[in-house]
Design a protein around this motif. Structure first.
Motif, PDB file in Angstrom:
ATOM      1  N   ASP A  19      18.584  48.791  80.065  1.00  0.00           N
ATOM      2  CA  ASP A  19      19.931  49.218  80.412  1.00  0.00           C
ATOM      3  C   ASP A  19      20.120  50.638  79.875  1.00  0.00           C
ATOM      4  O   ASP A  19      19.969  50.886  78.678  1.00  0.00           O
ATOM      5  N   ARG A  20      20.442  51.547  80.759  1.00  0.00           N
ATOM      6  CA  ARG A  20      20.550  52.969  80.399  1.00  0.00           C
ATOM      7  C   ARG A  20      21.519  53.212  79.234  1.00  0.00           C
ATOM      8  O   ARG A  20      21.233  53.995  78.335  1.00  0.00           O
ATOM      9  N   ARG A  21      22.682  52.551  79.254  1.00  0.00           N
ATOM     10  CA  ARG A  21      23.661  52.740  78.171  1.00  0.00           C
ATOM     11  C   ARG A  21      23.077  52.326  76.830  1.00  0.00           C
ATOM     12  O   ARG A  21      23.281  52.995  75.817  1.00  0.00           O
ATOM     13  N   LEU A  22      22.362  51.209  76.807  1.00  0.00           N
ATOM     14  CA  LEU A  22      21.801  50.715  75.552  1.00  0.00           C
ATOM     15  C   LEU A  22      20.673  51.620  75.055  1.00  0.00           C
ATOM     16  O   LEU A  22      20.552  51.871  73.846  1.00  0.00           O
ATOM     17  N   LEU A  23      19.864  52.140  75.970  1.00  0.00           N
ATOM     18  CA  LEU A  23      18.809  53.076  75.576  1.00  0.00           C
ATOM     19  C   LEU A  23      19.411  54.363  75.011  1.00  0.00           C
ATOM     20  O   LEU A  23      18.892  54.939  74.051  1.00  0.00           O
ATOM     21  N   GLU A  24      20.525  54.798  75.592  1.00  0.00           N
ATOM     22  CA  GLU A  24      21.202  56.006  75.086  1.00  0.00           C
ATOM     23  C   GLU A  24      21.748  55.769  73.678  1.00  0.00           C
ATOM     24  O   GLU A  24      21.672  56.665  72.824  1.00  0.00           O
ATOM     25  N   ILE A  25      22.291  54.591  73.426  1.00  0.00           N
ATOM     26  CA  ILE A  25      22.777  54.269  72.076  1.00  0.00           C
ATOM     27  C   ILE A  25      21.631  54.346  71.083  1.00  0.00           C
ATOM     28  O   ILE A  25      21.748  54.961  70.021  1.00  0.00           O
ATOM     29  N   ALA A  26      20.500  53.747  71.430  1.00  0.00           N
ATOM     30  CA  ALA A  26      19.341  53.761  70.534  1.00  0.00           C
ATOM     31  C   ALA A  26      18.868  55.181  70.273  1.00  0.00           C
ATOM     32  O   ALA A  26      18.555  55.552  69.128  1.00  0.00           O
ATOM     33  N   THR A  27      18.824  55.992  71.307  1.00  0.00           N
ATOM     34  CA  THR A  27      18.396  57.387  71.163  1.00  0.00           C
ATOM     35  C   THR A  27      19.346  58.148  70.247  1.00  0.00           C
ATOM     36  O   THR A  27      18.905  58.879  69.339  1.00  0.00           O
ATOM     37  N   GLU A  28      20.650  57.979  70.449  1.00  0.00           N
ATOM     38  CA  GLU A  28      21.643  58.655  69.607  1.00  0.00           C
ATOM     39  C   GLU A  28      21.503  58.246  68.148  1.00  0.00           C
ATOM     40  O   GLU A  28      21.613  59.082  67.249  1.00  0.00           O
ATOM     41  N   VAL A  29      21.249  56.984  67.905  1.00  0.00           N
ATOM     42  CA  VAL A  29      21.090  56.510  66.528  1.00  0.00           C
ATOM     43  C   VAL A  29      19.839  57.120  65.904  1.00  0.00           C
ATOM     44  O   VAL A  29      19.872  57.599  64.764  1.00  0.00           O
ATOM     45  N   GLY A  30      18.736  57.141  66.632  1.00  0.00           N
ATOM     46  CA  GLY A  30      17.511  57.748  66.113  1.00  0.00           C
ATOM     47  C   GLY A  30      17.711  59.215  65.768  1.00  0.00           C
ATOM     48  O   GLY A  30      17.284  59.692  64.705  1.00  0.00           O
ATOM     49  N   GLU A  31      18.380  59.939  66.656  1.00  0.00           N
ATOM     50  CA  GLU A  31      18.654  61.365  66.409  1.00  0.00           C
ATOM     51  C   GLU A  31      19.535  61.547  65.177  1.00  0.00           C
ATOM     52  O   GLU A  31      19.291  62.442  64.352  1.00  0.00           O
ATOM     53  N   ALA A  32      20.542  60.698  65.041  1.00  0.00           N
ATOM     54  CA  ALA A  32      21.474  60.815  63.914  1.00  0.00           C
ATOM     55  C   ALA A  32      20.802  60.486  62.580  1.00  0.00           C
ATOM     56  O   ALA A  32      21.080  61.123  61.559  1.00  0.00           O
ATOM     57  N   ILE A  33      19.919  59.507  62.580  1.00  0.00           N
ATOM     58  CA  ILE A  33      19.167  59.175  61.363  1.00  0.00           C
ATOM     59  C   ILE A  33      18.329  60.384  60.941  1.00  0.00           C
ATOM     60  O   ILE A  33      18.293  60.762  59.769  1.00  0.00           O
ATOM     61  N   ALA A  34      17.686  61.022  61.913  1.00  0.00           N
ATOM     62  CA  ALA A  34      16.865  62.200  61.620  1.00  0.00           C
ATOM     63  C   ALA A  34      17.725  63.351  61.087  1.00  0.00           C
ATOM     64  O   ALA A  34      17.337  64.020  60.117  1.00  0.00           O
ATOM     65  N   ARG A  35      18.889  63.579  61.695  1.00  0.00           N
ATOM     66  CA  ARG A  35      19.779  64.668  61.239  1.00  0.00           C
ATOM     67  C   ARG A  35      20.182  64.496  59.785  1.00  0.00           C
ATOM     68  O   ARG A  35      20.386  65.463  59.073  1.00  0.00           O
ATOM     69  N   ARG A  36      20.306  63.259  59.348  1.00  0.00           N
ATOM     70  CA  ARG A  36      20.688  63.002  57.957  1.00  0.00           C
ATOM     71  C   ARG A  36      19.502  63.088  57.005  1.00  0.00           C
ATOM     72  O   ARG A  36      19.669  62.946  55.798  1.00  0.00           O
TER      73      ARG A  36
END
Length: 184
Positions: A19-36
């Motif tokens: 599901d595209r929305r769910l994949l986008e959520i996962a991607t955003e979380v991965g990016e945010a973890i890296a930013r921190r």
């Protein structure tokens, strides 16, 4: 308050949806973890949300640790690009290894395996077996029916108020990560 450096966040999520929305959520979380500047601990798969999460975290410079049972290496396509891929024998060993390697637990949308992992960490926290944050990130209301059910259990006296307090539910990503142990 500055982010906690070297935080290790275990993320539970689906390994079977595209599901595209769910994949986008996962991607955003991965990016945010890296930013921190944090590390990601995951189930060690490289498909679906689990794969999107790990790939995004790595692309942002985060260290990734995957923990996968031998029996799922092919089914979930093991994340061989992980900085560390830990192969265990059983699901119980996987959960124990993930718990020991993590400072906080963050749940994204997922199925029964995701639920089982979240409920175990939540129950353990409510019983005082660990004092690590247990956070449910729900930006699209995916878990609303589940949370309504849990509220009904509490109203019936089956879940104590202090147990409810052990699960932090957030709809905003920064707030969810702040609850995992550090501000952005």
């Amino acid at each position: 308050m500055a982010p906690v450096p070297n935080r290790r966040v275990c993320v539970y999520c689906a390994s079977s949806t595209y599901d595209r929305r769910l994949l986008e959520i996962a991607t955003e979380v991965g990016e945010a973890i890296a930013r921190r500047g944090w590390s990601l601990v995951s189930g060690g798969g490289n498909v679906s949300m689990m794969g999107a999460l790990a790939e995004a975290a790595r692309a942002g410079g985060a260290r990734t640790v995957g923990v996968i049972p031998e029996g799922l290496r092919v089914r979930e396509v093991a994340d061989t690009a992980a900085d560390e891929l830990v192969v265990v024998t059983t699901m119980r060993e996987r959960k124990r290894e993930m718990e020991e390697r993590s400072d906080a637990f963050l749940t994204l949308p997922g199925g029964i395996g995701t639920m089982e992992e979240m409920f175990e960490m939540w129950t353990s926290a409510s019983l005082g077996f660990h004092y690590k944050p247990v956070v449910l990130y729900d930006p699209i209301g995916f878990y609303r029916p589940l949370l309504d059910w849990v509220d009904g259990l509490a109203e019936a006296g089956l879940v104590k108020p202090e147990a409810l307090e052990c699960l932090v539910v957030r709809e905003d990503l920064d707030a969810a990560l702040d609850a995992c142990g550090g501000r952005r």
